[in-house]
Design a protein around this motif. Sequence first.
Motif, PDB file in Angstrom:
ATOM      1  N   ALA A  77       0.828  -1.206   0.000  1.00  0.00           N
ATOM      2  CA  ALA A  77       0.000   0.000   0.000  1.00  0.00           C
ATOM      3  C   ALA A  77       0.864   1.259   0.000  1.00  0.00           C
ATOM      4  N   VAL A  78       1.932   1.256   0.806  1.00  0.00           N
ATOM      5  CA  VAL A  78       2.834   2.415   0.852  1.00  0.00           C
ATOM      6  C   VAL A  78       3.551   2.588  -0.482  1.00  0.00           C
ATOM      7  N   TRP A  79       4.003   1.495  -1.081  1.00  0.00           N
ATOM      8  CA  TRP A  79       4.707   1.556  -2.363  1.00  0.00           C
ATOM      9  C   TRP A  79       3.815   2.153  -3.449  1.00  0.00           C
ATOM     10  N   VAL A  80       2.560   1.729  -3.497  1.00  0.00           N
ATOM     11  CA  VAL A  80       1.632   2.267  -4.497  1.00  0.00           C
ATOM     12  C   VAL A  80       1.451   3.765  -4.299  1.00  0.00           C
ATOM     13  N   LEU A  81       1.244   4.183  -3.058  1.00  0.00           N
ATOM     14  CA  LEU A  81       1.027   5.607  -2.783  1.00  0.00           C
ATOM     15  C   LEU A  81       2.288   6.423  -3.046  1.00  0.00           C
ATOM     16  N   ALA A  82       3.439   5.944  -2.582  1.00  0.00           N
ATOM     17  CA  ALA A  82       4.675   6.724  -2.669  1.00  0.00           C
ATOM     18  C   ALA A  82       5.237   6.796  -4.081  1.00  0.00           C
ATOM     19  N   PHE A  83       5.075   5.720  -4.856  1.00  0.00           N
ATOM     20  CA  PHE A  83       5.685   5.674  -6.187  1.00  0.00           C
ATOM     21  C   PHE A  83       4.702   5.952  -7.317  1.00  0.00           C
ATOM     22  N   HIS A  84       3.418   5.709  -7.103  1.00  0.00           N
ATOM     23  CA  HIS A  84       2.475   5.778  -8.218  1.00  0.00           C
ATOM     24  C   HIS A  84       1.330   6.766  -8.018  1.00  0.00           C
ATOM     25  N   VAL A  85       1.149   7.262  -6.809  1.00  0.00           N
ATOM     26  CA  VAL A  85       0.105   8.262  -6.574  1.00  0.00           C
ATOM     27  C   VAL A  85       0.723   9.635  -6.342  1.00  0.00           C
ATOM     28  N   PHE A  86       1.752   9.688  -5.506  1.00  0.00           N
ATOM     29  CA  PHE A  86       2.417  10.958  -5.197  1.00  0.00           C
ATOM     30  C   PHE A  86       3.810  10.987  -5.800  1.00  0.00           C
ATOM     31  N   ARG A  87       4.408  12.168  -5.761  1.00  0.00           N
ATOM     32  CA  ARG A  87       5.781  12.337  -6.229  1.00  0.00           C
ATOM     33  C   ARG A  87       6.654  12.777  -5.070  1.00  0.00           C
ATOM     34  N   MET A  88       7.821  12.141  -4.963  1.00  0.00           N
ATOM     35  CA  MET A  88       8.789  12.479  -3.926  1.00  0.00           C
ATOM     36  C   MET A  88      10.129  11.901  -4.346  1.00  0.00           C
ATOM     37  N   PRO A  89      11.238  12.315  -3.721  1.00  0.00           N
ATOM     38  CA  PRO A  89      12.545  11.738  -4.071  1.00  0.00           C
ATOM     39  C   PRO A  89      12.522  10.220  -3.918  1.00  0.00           C
ATOM     40  N   PRO A  90      13.177   9.500  -4.823  1.00  0.00           N
ATOM     41  CA  PRO A  90      13.162   8.037  -4.765  1.00  0.00           C
ATOM     42  C   PRO A  90      13.614   7.473  -3.420  1.00  0.00           C
ATOM     43  N   ALA A  91      14.606   8.115  -2.801  1.00  0.00           N
ATOM     44  CA  ALA A  91      15.084   7.623  -1.502  1.00  0.00           C
ATOM     45  C   ALA A  91      13.999   7.738  -0.446  1.00  0.00           C
ATOM     46  N   TYR A  92      13.220   8.829  -0.487  1.00  0.00           N
ATOM     47  CA  TYR A  92      12.143   9.012   0.487  1.00  0.00           C
ATOM     48  C   TYR A  92      11.068   7.937   0.298  1.00  0.00           C
ATOM     49  N   ALA A  93      10.677   7.718  -0.960  1.00  0.00           N
ATOM     50  CA  ALA A  93       9.668   6.695  -1.239  1.00  0.00           C
ATOM     51  C   ALA A  93      10.172   5.312  -0.854  1.00  0.00           C
ATOM     52  N   GLY A  94      11.448   5.053  -1.103  1.00  0.00           N
ATOM     53  CA  GLY A  94      12.026   3.766  -0.744  1.00  0.00           C
ATOM     54  C   GLY A  94      12.099   3.562   0.753  1.00  0.00           C
ATOM     55  N   VAL A  95      12.477   4.601   1.482  1.00  0.00           N
ATOM     56  CA  VAL A  95      12.541   4.512   2.951  1.00  0.00           C
ATOM     57  C   VAL A  95      11.159   4.214   3.513  1.00  0.00           C
ATOM     58  N   ALA A  96      10.142   4.918   3.027  1.00  0.00           N
ATOM     59  CA  ALA A  96       8.778   4.693   3.514  1.00  0.00           C
ATOM     60  C   ALA A  96       8.332   3.257   3.252  1.00  0.00           C
ATOM     61  N   THR A  97       8.630   2.743   2.060  1.00  0.00           N
ATOM     62  CA  THR A  97       8.232   1.379   1.711  1.00  0.00           C
ATOM     63  C   THR A  97       8.968   0.347   2.556  1.00  0.00           C
ATOM     64  N   LEU A  98      10.276   0.524   2.701  1.00  0.00           N
ATOM     65  CA  LEU A  98      11.070  -0.433   3.468  1.00  0.00           C
ATOM     66  C   LEU A  98      10.729  -0.354   4.956  1.00  0.00           C
ATOM     67  N   PHE A  99      10.425   0.842   5.438  1.00  0.00           N
ATOM     68  CA  PHE A  99       9.978   1.032   6.823  1.00  0.00           C
ATOM     69  C   PHE A  99       8.707   0.208   7.065  1.00  0.00           C
ATOM     70  N   ALA A 100       7.804   0.243   6.089  1.00  0.00           N
ATOM     71  CA  ALA A 100       6.547  -0.513   6.207  1.00  0.00           C
ATOM     72  C   ALA A 100       6.768  -2.013   6.073  1.00  0.00           C
TER      73      ALA A 100
END
Length: 309
Positions: A239-262
């Motif tokens: 769910a986090v990966w879909v939101l961070a990478f495909h719904v919103f825009r942010m630096p790749p490291a930020y999106a990756g940290v959020a996904t890996l954190f989850a």
Amino acid sequence: MNALAIIAPIFGIVLIGWGAALTGLLSDKVSDGLSEYVFAVAVPALILATLTRPGMQGEIAWSYWVSYFGGAAISWAAGTLIARRRGGIERRGAILHGFSACQSNTIFVGVPMILQAYGEDGAFPLFMLLAVHLPLMMGSATFLIESDSDRPVLARLRGLALVLLKNPIFVALLVGMAMKGVGFVPDGILKSLIDAFGGTASTCALVALGAGLKRYRVLFDLKGALVIAALKNVLHPLAVWVLAFHVFRMPPAYAGVATLFAAMPVGINAYLLAVRYRTETGMVAASVLVSTLVAPLTTLFWLAVLGRT
């Protein structure tokens, strides 16, 4: 191979700690003491060292928070609904099922894993998420569980504030951000002490986690534990990966940290809440163990998805 090189030392240390506890090389007293040291000294020192490091800066957009906590809400709701459909689970127990499905093991696994995977690029979003994650997740779970109690709302909020202010991790985050805000950078003996304690955080945390797994019993409710582990290790990061990478825009490291954190396994805070409210302790303990044991495979998958291979 790079992803395997990231997870092998981390979960290898966890397994060594578990084996040492099972064979009696580490006693329960040592395990408890090591966990207290990690929680009260080592990780707070690592937080101070990281947040006050020169060049540690960044900007967190609202989309970062929505991506992570939106994914957590989806997994929490799924866990709660599944529990409510099962017989014999009371309201508080269902809330704890949902909480377990989205409460990440941030201190013992998340911090060393994400710093290993993303290095300096991931440090700032990691610790900013850690700062918000602890009070928001614990506060939401506590408030929901006690929403049917006779205590006034202000009394519940006051109690939660006291709990947070007694939490060394939360205090270290506050102190570190204050030091960063005023531009204070430790040096000399103070820096040496902070770095010395912070340098022990990752290894000690992983050994403590492995040794602590001895206490959890997977056969209490294997089916239920597998459901929670699937929600935590798969649905939450998905769910986090879909939101961070495909719904919103942010630096790749930020999106990756959020996904890996989850993607981290069920955190010990879920078990502590279950013990505190005397409900679903066996189920939550089994979920901690199962999600941690399957985490090497699921983490390897998410590292591959994130391009950390």
